[in-house]
Design a protein around this motif. Structure first.
Motif, mmCIF file in Angstrom:
data_model
loop_
_atom_site.group_PDB
_atom_site.id
_atom_site.type_symbol
_atom_site.label_atom_id
_atom_site.label_comp_id
_atom_site.label_asym_id
_atom_site.label_seq_id
_atom_site.Cartn_x
_atom_site.Cartn_y
_atom_site.Cartn_z
ATOM 1 N N GLU A 117 -16.485 3.330 -2.783
ATOM 2 C CA GLU A 117 -16.955 3.700 -1.446
ATOM 3 C C GLU A 117 -15.783 3.859 -0.492
ATOM 4 O O GLU A 117 -15.764 4.772 0.325
ATOM 5 C CB GLU A 117 -17.916 2.645 -0.895
ATOM 6 N N GLN A 118 -14.809 2.984 -0.591
ATOM 7 C CA GLN A 118 -13.645 3.067 0.296
ATOM 8 C C GLN A 118 -12.815 4.310 -0.004
ATOM 9 O O GLN A 118 -12.298 4.947 0.897
ATOM 10 C CB GLN A 118 -12.792 1.807 0.178
ATOM 11 N N GLN A 133 -17.397 5.849 2.100
ATOM 12 C CA GLN A 133 -18.700 5.205 2.293
ATOM 13 C C GLN A 133 -19.842 5.811 1.498
ATOM 14 O O GLN A 133 -20.989 5.547 1.782
ATOM 15 C CB GLN A 133 -19.072 5.143 3.784
ATOM 16 N N GLN A 134 -19.588 6.644 0.502
ATOM 17 C CA GLN A 134 -20.636 7.107 -0.402
ATOM 18 C C GLN A 134 -20.541 6.285 -1.679
ATOM 19 O O GLN A 134 -19.479 6.224 -2.287
ATOM 20 C CB GLN A 134 -20.468 8.599 -0.739
ATOM 21 N N PRO A 135 -21.624 5.635 -2.099
ATOM 22 C CA PRO A 135 -21.547 4.822 -3.310
ATOM 23 C C PRO A 135 -21.125 5.637 -4.530
ATOM 24 O O PRO A 135 -21.642 6.731 -4.752
ATOM 25 C CB PRO A 135 -22.976 4.291 -3.488
ATOM 26 N N GLU A 167 -17.602 -1.007 -4.564
ATOM 27 C CA GLU A 167 -17.035 -1.110 -3.213
ATOM 28 C C GLU A 167 -15.741 -0.308 -3.101
ATOM 29 O O GLU A 167 -15.526 0.401 -2.114
ATOM 30 C CB GLU A 167 -16.734 -2.563 -2.858
#
Length: 189
Positions: free
Chosen positions: A20-21, A25-27, A17
């Motif tokens: 992603e931040q 927003q891409q893992p 998470e």
């Protein structure tokens, strides 16, 4: 009944998470093959070295205990950060205590890890390590929450920081554990 690897899985989910931040927003794919969903049981198995069966059982236990929740948007498990933080800070050292072992070569953890090295200066010369054949440091061994932690930490810097802070809480005296708990609280939000 909770197992120690449940904490490792939850901290990996928190690390994903956080990634992603950071990158929009891409893992983050630390230790996961291209095309593999890092949140999937298979992706977590590749990143953590914990079998798919155990990862699946771990997620079920964490959802049942309230330490994980289902993400409404994606339907995947995510850590309940507030509950996880409370558990690590106030309960982990009683449920999964860390006992110092013999001197071994390994990966620095707790106060010897990069995340804490500058925050605390120990009066003792012994550092704590997770025993690991490819480790570069000699120190007093601490059993990790799961046997594959050194390899998983090697693949993911954020996970390494979370696990080292967790170990500092498990083995530290009150002042040291407090510093680690504050840093963990900042990171887990």
């Amino acid at each position: 009944m909770m197992k120690s690897q449940d904490v490792v899985v939850l901290l990996k989910l928190a690390s994903l998470e956080d990634g992603e931040q950071e990158i929009g927003q891409q893992p983050a794919r630390h230790g996961v093959a291209t095309g593999e969903d890092p949140y999937s049981v298979r992706g977590l198995e590749a990143a953590l070295g914990i079998s798919k069966t155990e990862v699946s059982a771990s997620i079920k236990r964490s959802l049942g205990s309230g330490l994980a929740i289902k993400d409404r948007k994606f339907g995947r498990p995510k850590p309940n950060r507030r509950q996880l933080r409370e558990f690590i800070v106030h309960g982990l050292k009683f449920v999964f205590p860390a006992k110092p072992g013999p001197m071994q070569r390994g990966v620095p953890t707790a106060f010897a890890a990069p995340v804490l090295r500058e925050s605390l200066h120990s009066a003792g010369s012994l550092i704590s390590v997770w025993a690991y054949a490819r480790g570069q440091e000699m120190g007093q061994s601490i059993e990790p929450l799961f046997k594959t932690v050194p390899e998983a930490a090697e693949k993911d810097e954020r996970l390494y920081a979370y696990l080292a802070l967790t170990d500092a809480i498990r083995i530290g005296n009150q002042r040291e554990a407090s510093v680690a708990a504050n840093l963990l609280t900042e990171r887990l939000g």
